[in-house]
Design an enzyme around this catalytic site. Structure first.
Site, PDB file in Angstrom:
ATOM      1  N   TYR A  89       0.842  -1.200   0.000  1.00 17.55           N
ATOM      2  CA  TYR A  89       0.000   0.000   0.000  1.00 17.55           C
ATOM      3  C   TYR A  89       0.875   1.248   0.000  1.00 17.55           C
ATOM      4  CZ  TYR A  89       0.794   0.678   5.025  1.00 17.55           C
ATOM      5  OH  TYR A  89       1.364   0.891   6.260  1.00 17.55           O
ATOM      6  N   CYS A  90       0.258   2.346  -0.434  1.00 16.11           N
ATOM      7  CA  CYS A  90       0.913   3.657  -0.449  1.00 16.11           C
ATOM      8  C   CYS A  90      -0.162   4.683  -0.101  1.00 16.11           C
ATOM      9  CB  CYS A  90       1.552   3.932  -1.807  1.00 16.11           C
ATOM     10  SG  CYS A  90       0.376   3.968  -3.183  1.00 16.11           S
ATOM     11  N   ARG A  91      -0.005   5.911  -0.525  1.00 20.13           N
ATOM     12  CA  ARG A  91      -0.995   6.931  -0.199  1.00 20.13           C
ATOM     13  C   ARG A  91      -2.256   6.789  -1.058  1.00 20.13           C
ATOM     14  NH1 ARG A  91      -2.816  11.694  -1.846  1.00 20.13           N
ATOM     15  NH2 ARG A  91      -1.396  11.819  -3.596  1.00 20.13           N
ATOM     16  N   GLY A  93      -2.409   4.400  -4.054  1.00 23.66           N
ATOM     17  CA  GLY A  93      -2.481   3.162  -4.816  1.00 23.66           C
ATOM     18  C   GLY A  93      -1.611   3.143  -6.057  1.00 23.66           C
ATOM     19  N   MET A 118      -3.875   4.571   1.311  1.00 21.16           N
ATOM     20  CA  MET A 118      -4.234   5.042   2.654  1.00 21.16           C
ATOM     21  C   MET A 118      -5.459   5.961   2.619  1.00 21.16           C
ATOM     22  SD  MET A 118      -2.325   3.664   4.920  1.00 21.16           S
ATOM     23  CE  MET A 118      -2.421   4.700   6.359  1.00 21.16           C
TER      24      MET A 118
END
Length: 133
Positions: A89-91, A93, A118
């Site tokens: 995951y990241c901020r 996608g 996120m």
């Protein structure tokens, strides 16, 4: 055809390729909603990787995550076991998809990512200094 037109066609080709490489799907990558991501992580022995940069992780991360930023993913592949499912995951996608491409090219097969990153996460967060990422 004049040289201006040829230049414009080539430039357009590069732009199309850039956007395609950024937004195209990754073969074999499971795109999971927040609920699906949480449910899937509860079921198996997995590796959870936060691919954001360390400054972003300070804002909070999913409990149990290891921070391996996309910018250093290629150098840190040896830290990631190939025999377990990988959840990324990241901020938003986008970087987790790019990380999945890197992992896929290096022989990782069970890859999932949090669709929307996120910004879409509904679960709990751990703050920096509490362990994990």
């Amino acid at each position: 055809m004049d040289s201006n037109m040829i230049f414009n066609i080539v430039a357009l080709g590069f732009i199309v390729f850039f956007f395609y490489s950024r937004f195209a799907g990754v073969k074999g990558l499971r795109n999971l909603s927040s609920d699906q991501f949480q449910e899937a992580m509860d079921k198996d022995k997995h590796v959870l990787i936060d691919v954001r940069e360390p400054g972003e992780v300070k804002q909070g991360y999913i409990p149990g995550a290891v921070n391996i930023p996309l910018s250093s993913m290629g150098r840190r592949l040896s830290e990631i076991p190939k025999d377990r499912p990988i959840y990324l995951y990241c901020r938003s996608g986008m970087r987790s998809k790019q990380a999945a491409r890197v992992l896929r090219k290096n022989g990782f097969s069970e890859l999932s990512h949090l669709k929307g990153g996120m910004m879409a996460w509904k679960g709990s967060l751990t703050q920096q200094g509490s362990g994990g990422a």
